[in-house]
Design a protein around this motif. Structure first.
Motif, PDB file in Angstrom:
ATOM      1  N   GLU A 209       0.831  -1.211   0.000  1.00  0.00           N
ATOM      2  CA  GLU A 209       0.000   0.000   0.000  1.00  0.00           C
ATOM      3  C   GLU A 209       0.864   1.260   0.000  1.00  0.00           C
ATOM      4  O   GLU A 209       0.574   2.225  -0.716  1.00  0.00           O
ATOM      5  CB  GLU A 209      -0.934  -0.014   1.215  1.00  0.00           C
ATOM      6  N   LEU A 210       1.931   1.249   0.811  1.00  0.00           N
ATOM      7  CA  LEU A 210       2.830   2.400   0.850  1.00  0.00           C
ATOM      8  C   LEU A 210       3.535   2.587  -0.487  1.00  0.00           C
ATOM      9  O   LEU A 210       3.679   3.719  -0.979  1.00  0.00           O
ATOM     10  CB  LEU A 210       3.867   2.214   1.962  1.00  0.00           C
ATOM     11  N   TYR A 211       3.971   1.479  -1.066  1.00  0.00           N
ATOM     12  CA  TYR A 211       4.657   1.538  -2.360  1.00  0.00           C
ATOM     13  C   TYR A 211       3.763   2.169  -3.421  1.00  0.00           C
ATOM     14  O   TYR A 211       4.184   3.059  -4.170  1.00  0.00           O
ATOM     15  CB  TYR A 211       5.057   0.131  -2.787  1.00  0.00           C
ATOM     16  N   LYS A 212       2.523   1.750  -3.481  1.00  0.00           N
ATOM     17  CA  LYS A 212       1.592   2.273  -4.478  1.00  0.00           C
ATOM     18  C   LYS A 212       1.226   3.727  -4.196  1.00  0.00           C
ATOM     19  O   LYS A 212       1.171   4.550  -5.106  1.00  0.00           O
ATOM     20  CB  LYS A 212       0.326   1.412  -4.497  1.00  0.00           C
ATOM     21  N   TYR A 213       1.007   4.038  -2.927  1.00  0.00           N
ATOM     22  CA  TYR A 213       0.544   5.373  -2.544  1.00  0.00           C
ATOM     23  C   TYR A 213       1.580   6.445  -2.858  1.00  0.00           C
ATOM     24  O   TYR A 213       1.256   7.507  -3.400  1.00  0.00           O
ATOM     25  CB  TYR A 213       0.215   5.378  -1.053  1.00  0.00           C
ATOM     26  N   TYR A 214       2.858   6.165  -2.534  1.00  0.00           N
ATOM     27  CA  TYR A 214       3.904   7.177  -2.710  1.00  0.00           C
ATOM     28  C   TYR A 214       4.658   7.057  -4.032  1.00  0.00           C
ATOM     29  O   TYR A 214       5.636   7.770  -4.256  1.00  0.00           O
ATOM     30  CB  TYR A 214       4.887   7.127  -1.537  1.00  0.00           C
ATOM     31  N   ARG A 215       4.192   6.222  -4.917  1.00  0.00           N
ATOM     32  CA  ARG A 215       4.911   5.992  -6.170  1.00  0.00           C
ATOM     33  C   ARG A 215       5.103   7.250  -7.015  1.00  0.00           C
ATOM     34  O   ARG A 215       6.133   7.374  -7.713  1.00  0.00           O
ATOM     35  CB  ARG A 215       4.206   4.909  -6.991  1.00  0.00           C
ATOM     36  N   PRO A 216       4.170   8.226  -6.998  1.00  0.00           N
ATOM     37  CA  PRO A 216       4.416   9.447  -7.784  1.00  0.00           C
ATOM     38  C   PRO A 216       5.672  10.213  -7.364  1.00  0.00           C
ATOM     39  O   PRO A 216       6.154  11.067  -8.110  1.00  0.00           O
ATOM     40  CB  PRO A 216       3.159  10.286  -7.517  1.00  0.00           C
ATOM     41  N   CYS A 217       6.214   9.906  -6.173  1.00  0.00           N
ATOM     42  CA  CYS A 217       7.404  10.618  -5.678  1.00  0.00           C
ATOM     43  C   CYS A 217       8.699  10.077  -6.258  1.00  0.00           C
ATOM     44  O   CYS A 217       9.705  10.788  -6.292  1.00  0.00           O
ATOM     45  CB  CYS A 217       7.497  10.492  -4.152  1.00  0.00           C
ATOM     46  N   TYR A 218       8.696   8.830  -6.683  1.00  0.00           N
ATOM     47  CA  TYR A 218       9.958   8.164  -7.011  1.00  0.00           C
ATOM     48  C   TYR A 218      10.660   8.826  -8.190  1.00  0.00           C
ATOM     49  O   TYR A 218      11.884   9.003  -8.178  1.00  0.00           O
ATOM     50  CB  TYR A 218       9.724   6.673  -7.298  1.00  0.00           C
ATOM     51  N   ILE A 219       9.909   9.188  -9.215  1.00  0.00           N
ATOM     52  CA  ILE A 219      10.536   9.795 -10.386  1.00  0.00           C
ATOM     53  C   ILE A 219      11.101  11.169 -10.046  1.00  0.00           C
ATOM     54  O   ILE A 219      12.128  11.592 -10.590  1.00  0.00           O
ATOM     55  CB  ILE A 219       9.541   9.881 -11.568  1.00  0.00           C
ATOM     56  N   ARG A 220      10.474  11.875  -9.105  1.00  0.00           N
ATOM     57  CA  ARG A 220      10.983  13.190  -8.711  1.00  0.00           C
ATOM     58  C   ARG A 220      12.295  13.052  -7.943  1.00  0.00           C
ATOM     59  O   ARG A 220      13.233  13.821  -8.151  1.00  0.00           O
ATOM     60  CB  ARG A 220       9.917  13.929  -7.896  1.00  0.00           C
ATOM     61  N   ALA A 221      12.352  12.086  -7.044  1.00  0.00           N
ATOM     62  CA  ALA A 221      13.593  11.840  -6.306  1.00  0.00           C
ATOM     63  C   ALA A 221      14.704  11.410  -7.261  1.00  0.00           C
ATOM     64  O   ALA A 221      15.856  11.849  -7.152  1.00  0.00           O
ATOM     65  CB  ALA A 221      13.354  10.770  -5.246  1.00  0.00           C
ATOM     66  N   TYR A 222      14.354  10.576  -8.207  1.00  0.00           N
ATOM     67  CA  TYR A 222      15.306  10.089  -9.217  1.00  0.00           C
ATOM     68  C   TYR A 222      15.841  11.243 -10.070  1.00  0.00           C
ATOM     69  O   TYR A 222      17.055  11.394 -10.263  1.00  0.00           O
ATOM     70  CB  TYR A 222      14.611   9.039 -10.079  1.00  0.00           C
ATOM     71  N   ASN A 223      14.938  12.080 -10.573  1.00  0.00           N
ATOM     72  CA  ASN A 223      15.356  13.179 -11.455  1.00  0.00           C
ATOM     73  C   ASN A 223      16.274  14.160 -10.750  1.00  0.00           C
ATOM     74  O   ASN A 223      17.237  14.667 -11.341  1.00  0.00           O
ATOM     75  CB  ASN A 223      14.122  13.914 -11.992  1.00  0.00           C
ATOM     76  N   ASP A 224      16.008  14.450  -9.490  1.00  0.00           N
ATOM     77  CA  ASP A 224      16.863  15.384  -8.752  1.00  0.00           C
ATOM     78  C   ASP A 224      18.211  14.754  -8.401  1.00  0.00           C
ATOM     79  O   ASP A 224      19.259  15.396  -8.536  1.00  0.00           O
ATOM     80  CB  ASP A 224      16.161  15.847  -7.477  1.00  0.00           C
ATOM     81  N   ALA A 225      18.184  13.504  -7.956  1.00  0.00           N
ATOM     82  CA  ALA A 225      19.423  12.863  -7.497  1.00  0.00           C
ATOM     83  C   ALA A 225      20.393  12.606  -8.652  1.00  0.00           C
ATOM     84  O   ALA A 225      21.607  12.808  -8.511  1.00  0.00           O
ATOM     85  CB  ALA A 225      19.106  11.559  -6.783  1.00  0.00           C
ATOM     86  N   LYS A 226      19.894  12.195  -9.804  1.00  0.00           N
ATOM     87  CA  LYS A 226      20.781  11.826 -10.914  1.00  0.00           C
ATOM     88  C   LYS A 226      21.523  13.020 -11.500  1.00  0.00           C
ATOM     89  O   LYS A 226      22.530  12.853 -12.200  1.00  0.00           O
ATOM     90  CB  LYS A 226      20.000  11.108 -12.011  1.00  0.00           C
TER      91      LYS A 226
END
Length: 265
Positions: A115-132
């Motif tokens: 449930e947590l994985y699905k709920y917060y999934r919109p955040c992952y690409i933002r964290a990825y784009n900033d970190a890379k």
């Protein structure tokens, strides 16, 4: 400071370059940021939902510059980089988040983790784009790819930053969801916030610690903030506009969180 190789000299040079000044006030801001603990930087106050706290507990320890934190970070990167090439794609990081959540919350066949994985999934690409974008990219095409460079992946040296950004963007999304549909989990959630939803709920997101959401003390001020968030004047605030507004207000105020978010620029 929380990121191992971000020395005081590096930080001075970066902030002075960004602000184009050696003013003593800027030096004080930088030094205050360097002395800010992780607990203060990634603490999101009473507005944070139980779900956010559960999510952050899985990744925040990997950002801590302690013996246990470094061990967790090393093990985490090993999970995120299954082929051992030292670079993580968005797909690999998405899988890492799910695996990490399942390892922390395995009960009931991983029900909470999923449930947590699905709920917060919109955040992952933002964290990825900033970190890379943190480490310098010289434009060299990576062997075995057609046109990919270092900026297309999160490297080992950027992985701690990715984990920190996961926590930050999860908190942004948590606040967005609290407003959207007049409350998380309620009918009417459509991944956009209209003015009525914002006016109804702006007081509920003031204690996340984001400067752009704090000290809004009237409907008039709240309306002004809404118009600032609604960059295209469409009458609704999308998640991307929400995150951009929060990020920019932190950067403009030179808060410790803003300095961390500005590392990708």
């Amino acid at each position: 400071f929380l990121f191992g190789k971000l020395t005081q000299e590096f930080y001075r040079k970066k902030i002075f370059r960004d602000h184009k000044t050696n003013h003593p006030a800027t030096q004080n801001i930088v030094m205050a940021a360097l002395q800010t603990t992780l607990e203060q930087t990634l603490h999101f106050g009473e507005s944070a939902s139980n779900e956010l706290n559960l999510f952050i507990q899985c990744f925040k320890p990997m950002t801590e510059k302690t013996a246990s934190g470094l061990k967790l970070l090393k093990n985490g990167f090993r999970l995120a980089d299954p082929n051992g090439n030292g670079m993580c794609s968005l797909a690999e990081l998405d899988c890492f988040v799910k695996t990490q959540l399942l390892s922390i919350y395995p009960e009931n066949q991983g029900k909470v983790a999923k449930e947590l994985y699905k709920y917060y999934r919109p955040c992952y690409i933002r964290a990825y784009n900033d970190a890379k974008d943190y480490k310098k990219d010289d434009g060299t095409v990576i062997a075995g790819t057609e046109d990919c460079t270092a900026d297309d992946f999160v490297s080992k040296g950027e992985f701690r930053l990715f984990c920190a950004y996961l926590c930050i963007y999860a908190a942004m999304f948590d606040g967005f969801s609290k407003i959207d549909g007049y409350g998380a989990g309620k009918e009417g959630d459509d991944r956009k916030i209209d003015l009525n939803e914002w006016i109804s709920g702006f007081l509920t997101v003031q204690s996340y610690g984001f400067i752009g959401l704090a000290n809004i003390d009237s409907v008039e001020t709240a309306t002004e903030v809404f118009n600032l968030m609604d960059k295209n004047g469409g009458g609704v605030v999308m998640l991307d506009e929400w995150c951009t507004y929060i990020k920019n207000t932190e950067i403009e105020a030179s808060t410790p969180l803003g300095m961390m978010l500005n590392l990708d620029e």
